[in-house]
Motif scaffolding. Sequence first.
Motif, PDB file in Angstrom:
ATOM      1  N   GLY A  24       6.726 -37.287   7.798  1.00  0.00           N
ATOM      2  CA  GLY A  24       7.022 -36.642   6.528  1.00  0.00           C
ATOM      3  C   GLY A  24       6.105 -35.491   6.156  1.00  0.00           C
ATOM      4  O   GLY A  24       6.251 -34.910   5.082  1.00  0.00           O
ATOM      5  N   THR A  25       5.142 -35.160   7.008  1.00  0.00           N
ATOM      6  CA  THR A  25       4.292 -34.003   6.737  1.00  0.00           C
ATOM      7  C   THR A  25       5.172 -32.756   6.587  1.00  0.00           C
ATOM      8  O   THR A  25       4.972 -31.949   5.680  1.00  0.00           O
ATOM      9  CB  THR A  25       3.257 -33.798   7.865  1.00  0.00           C
ATOM     10  OG1 THR A  25       2.456 -34.973   7.963  1.00  0.00           O
ATOM     11  CG2 THR A  25       2.371 -32.598   7.603  1.00  0.00           C
ATOM     12  N   TYR A  26       6.133 -32.623   7.499  1.00  0.00           N
ATOM     13  CA  TYR A  26       7.162 -31.591   7.378  1.00  0.00           C
ATOM     14  C   TYR A  26       8.407 -32.300   6.853  1.00  0.00           C
ATOM     15  O   TYR A  26       9.016 -33.092   7.559  1.00  0.00           O
ATOM     16  CB  TYR A  26       7.461 -30.933   8.720  1.00  0.00           C
ATOM     17  CG  TYR A  26       6.291 -30.229   9.365  1.00  0.00           C
ATOM     18  CD1 TYR A  26       5.388 -29.475   8.630  1.00  0.00           C
ATOM     19  CD2 TYR A  26       6.089 -30.300  10.733  1.00  0.00           C
ATOM     20  CE1 TYR A  26       4.322 -28.828   9.235  1.00  0.00           C
ATOM     21  CE2 TYR A  26       5.033 -29.651  11.354  1.00  0.00           C
ATOM     22  CZ  TYR A  26       4.157 -28.916  10.598  1.00  0.00           C
ATOM     23  OH  TYR A  26       3.111 -28.274  11.203  1.00  0.00           O
ATOM     24  N   GLU A  27       8.764 -32.036   5.622  1.00  0.00           N
ATOM     25  CA  GLU A  27       9.858 -32.765   4.977  1.00  0.00           C
ATOM     26  C   GLU A  27      11.225 -32.317   5.475  1.00  0.00           C
ATOM     27  O   GLU A  27      11.409 -31.146   5.828  1.00  0.00           O
ATOM     28  CB  GLU A  27       9.772 -32.567   3.467  1.00  0.00           C
ATOM     29  CG  GLU A  27       8.519 -33.157   2.863  1.00  0.00           C
ATOM     30  CD  GLU A  27       8.468 -32.979   1.355  1.00  0.00           C
ATOM     31  OE1 GLU A  27       9.416 -32.422   0.775  1.00  0.00           O
ATOM     32  OE2 GLU A  27       7.469 -33.417   0.777  1.00  0.00           O
ATOM     33  N   GLY A  30      12.789 -28.880   4.964  1.00  0.00           N
ATOM     34  CA  GLY A  30      11.669 -27.961   4.760  1.00  0.00           C
ATOM     35  C   GLY A  30      11.490 -27.025   5.946  1.00  0.00           C
ATOM     36  O   GLY A  30      11.905 -27.323   7.059  1.00  0.00           O
ATOM     37  N   GLU A  74      17.657 -33.097   8.633  1.00  0.00           N
ATOM     38  CA  GLU A  74      17.676 -34.357   7.880  1.00  0.00           C
ATOM     39  C   GLU A  74      17.802 -35.486   8.895  1.00  0.00           C
ATOM     40  O   GLU A  74      18.794 -35.541   9.617  1.00  0.00           O
ATOM     41  CB  GLU A  74      18.865 -34.389   6.915  1.00  0.00           C
ATOM     42  CG  GLU A  74      18.828 -33.323   5.843  1.00  0.00           C
ATOM     43  CD  GLU A  74      17.871 -33.647   4.705  1.00  0.00           C
ATOM     44  OE1 GLU A  74      17.507 -34.816   4.533  1.00  0.00           O
ATOM     45  OE2 GLU A  74      17.517 -32.701   3.987  1.00  0.00           O
TER      46      GLU A  74
END
Length: 82
Positions: A24-27, A30, A74
């Motif tokens: 989740g660091t890169y959502e 995003g 996603e």
Amino acid sequence: MKWEPEVPRWRQVYAVMTERIVDGTYEPGGRLPSGMAICDEFDISPVTAKRVLTELRKAGLAYMQPGIGTFVTELPQPPAEG
């Protein structure tokens, strides 16, 4: 970053970026860092950075919007138990 000499650098950077996508660091949805930002962070060549982004797209973890950037796909969520 400490490099493993027997593993290609693109694979090592790919592993770090994949981990950041999964944790989740890169959502999802995003924008990923640009090729030049990846070059600067990991001290790699633009060709190597491009390979990393290409492989992330091939794996279905990212998609490109030409002229805008590369974005996190996603990821499918596991079905809720209950």
